[in-house]
Design an enzyme around this catalytic site. Sequence first.
Site, PDB file in Angstrom:
ATOM      1  N   ARG A   1       4.808  11.312  -1.315  1.00 18.67           N
ATOM      2  CA  ARG A   1       3.356  11.279  -1.567  1.00 18.67           C
ATOM      3  C   ARG A   1       2.551  11.178  -0.263  1.00 18.67           C
ATOM      4  O   ARG A   1       1.540  10.483  -0.201  1.00 18.67           O
ATOM      5  CB  ARG A   1       2.981  10.105  -2.474  1.00 18.67           C
ATOM      6  CG  ARG A   1       3.532  10.159  -3.877  1.00 18.67           C
ATOM      7  CD  ARG A   1       2.967  11.324  -4.677  1.00 18.67           C
ATOM      8  NE  ARG A   1       3.301  11.206  -6.081  1.00 18.67           N
ATOM      9  CZ  ARG A   1       4.473  11.571  -6.595  1.00 18.67           C
ATOM     10  NH1 ARG A   1       5.415  12.114  -5.822  1.00 18.67           N
ATOM     11  NH2 ARG A   1       4.713  11.410  -7.882  1.00 18.67           N
TER      12      ARG A   1
ATOM     13  N   SER B   1      -0.517   8.208 -11.600  1.00 22.51           N
ATOM     14  CA  SER B   1      -0.014   6.949 -11.019  1.00 22.51           C
ATOM     15  C   SER B   1      -1.063   6.378 -10.073  1.00 22.51           C
ATOM     16  O   SER B   1      -1.495   7.064  -9.145  1.00 22.51           O
ATOM     17  CB  SER B   1       1.260   7.206 -10.219  1.00 22.51           C
ATOM     18  OG  SER B   1       2.262   7.725 -11.047  1.00 22.51           O
TER      19      SER B   1
ATOM     20  N   GLU C   1      -1.823   4.778  -4.558  1.00 21.42           N
ATOM     21  CA  GLU C   1      -1.620   6.210  -4.316  1.00 21.42           C
ATOM     22  C   GLU C   1      -2.980   6.912  -4.359  1.00 21.42           C
ATOM     23  O   GLU C   1      -3.222   7.887  -3.666  1.00 21.42           O
ATOM     24  CB  GLU C   1      -0.685   6.791  -5.388  1.00 21.42           C
ATOM     25  CG  GLU C   1      -0.416   8.269  -5.161  1.00 21.42           C
ATOM     26  CD  GLU C   1       0.306   8.938  -6.329  1.00 21.42           C
ATOM     27  OE1 GLU C   1       1.167   8.309  -6.952  1.00 21.42           O
ATOM     28  OE2 GLU C   1      -0.025  10.095  -6.597  1.00 21.42           O
TER      29      GLU C   1
END
Length: 338
Positions: A166, A238, A334
């Site tokens: 990520r 998420s 995130e």
Amino acid sequence: MIRFFENHSLKQHNTFGIDAKAKYFFEFTEPQDLAEFLSANESWKNEKLIVLGEGSNILFLNDFDGLVIHPKVPGITSVSEDRNSEYLEVGAGEVWDEFVQHAVASELGGIENLSFIPGMVGAAPVQNIGAYGQEVCSVVEKVKGYDLEKGEPAEYSVAECKFAYRNSVFKQYLKNKFIITSVIFRLDKFPEFNLKYGQLNDKVKENGDVNLQNIRKSVVEIRESKLPDTKKLGNAGSFFKNPVVAIELAKKLQNEFPELPVYTGGEGKIKLAAGWLIEQAGWKGKRIGDAGVHNKQALVIVNYGIATGQEIYDLSEQIKLSVYNKFGVELEREVNCI
Ligand code: EPU
């Protein structure tokens, strides 16, 4: 085509549905229009700037006092091929899942596990989207765009993108310095299917043969069953990353919590499931005002109606604190908070 607005509502431009406003908002379909727009007015250099695709990984805590750039560059074009691969250049403004659908229909593999991820193609390399054992970095050949400091087009090879879990150079060093206008993908003509993720493997078998169409169908079904639809319930997938911790800490936690899911996290490291930690800390399905933790996947924070960005952020802070107190593990967001 270009469009320019002042004091523009971003409610339709972020999947949390937060009603923040941008001082300036610029949308373009041709890379050349971006260059012309920015070079025509020197004062843009003094404005704060963000690039916004579909806004599926962003949380606005306040109005944005600067320039929002919204790339809408269209097009999926086959640029070359060799024995095993076809190379497709895709505009930053294409919807990610429509591109996956196109690839699967063309019998090209490499992104089928990434079906149904919200967002635009231009955002995919920024946070190196991933799901069910696949990450977009494994099919990116080149990223093309505009260098804001030099005021000219530039491109990055896959090695220069510095992809990680990520993460990428676009989220770090090049943040707000480079605007992605298109991505060249290398897709497989003879795909090797990735069914390492047990739940996907089971679903595909249940649905029939192992092929691209069936994998896509299965991923869509799994995601629909766990993840809330951003059109019905504001969310950004998420909210936290899965934390990567030292082996010693993971072992200690496993002694105390034998059910703890663990994954390899690279050299000497273990990746933990943030969703599991949050659920165990008692947050799954909890709601504070209009901000809440999804009842089927605790890693997703949702906006039940008119939660403000700050309320969602405050909830995420409480979650971080209680996970830290219970497990000694620090969660990292995130989602980009602006
Ligand atoms: N779990 C719980 N409770 C929960 C959620 C999860 O106990 O509320 C447990 C699950 O039972 C499982 C483990 O945690 O043992 C992992 O859960 P899951 O397979 O649902 O995946 P995840 O780690 O929570 C990641 C990605 C998702 C991606 C899925 C599938 C991150 C931050 N998230 O979630 O990506 O779709 O794997 O590969 O890496 C996103 O980035 O926005 C996203 C949705």
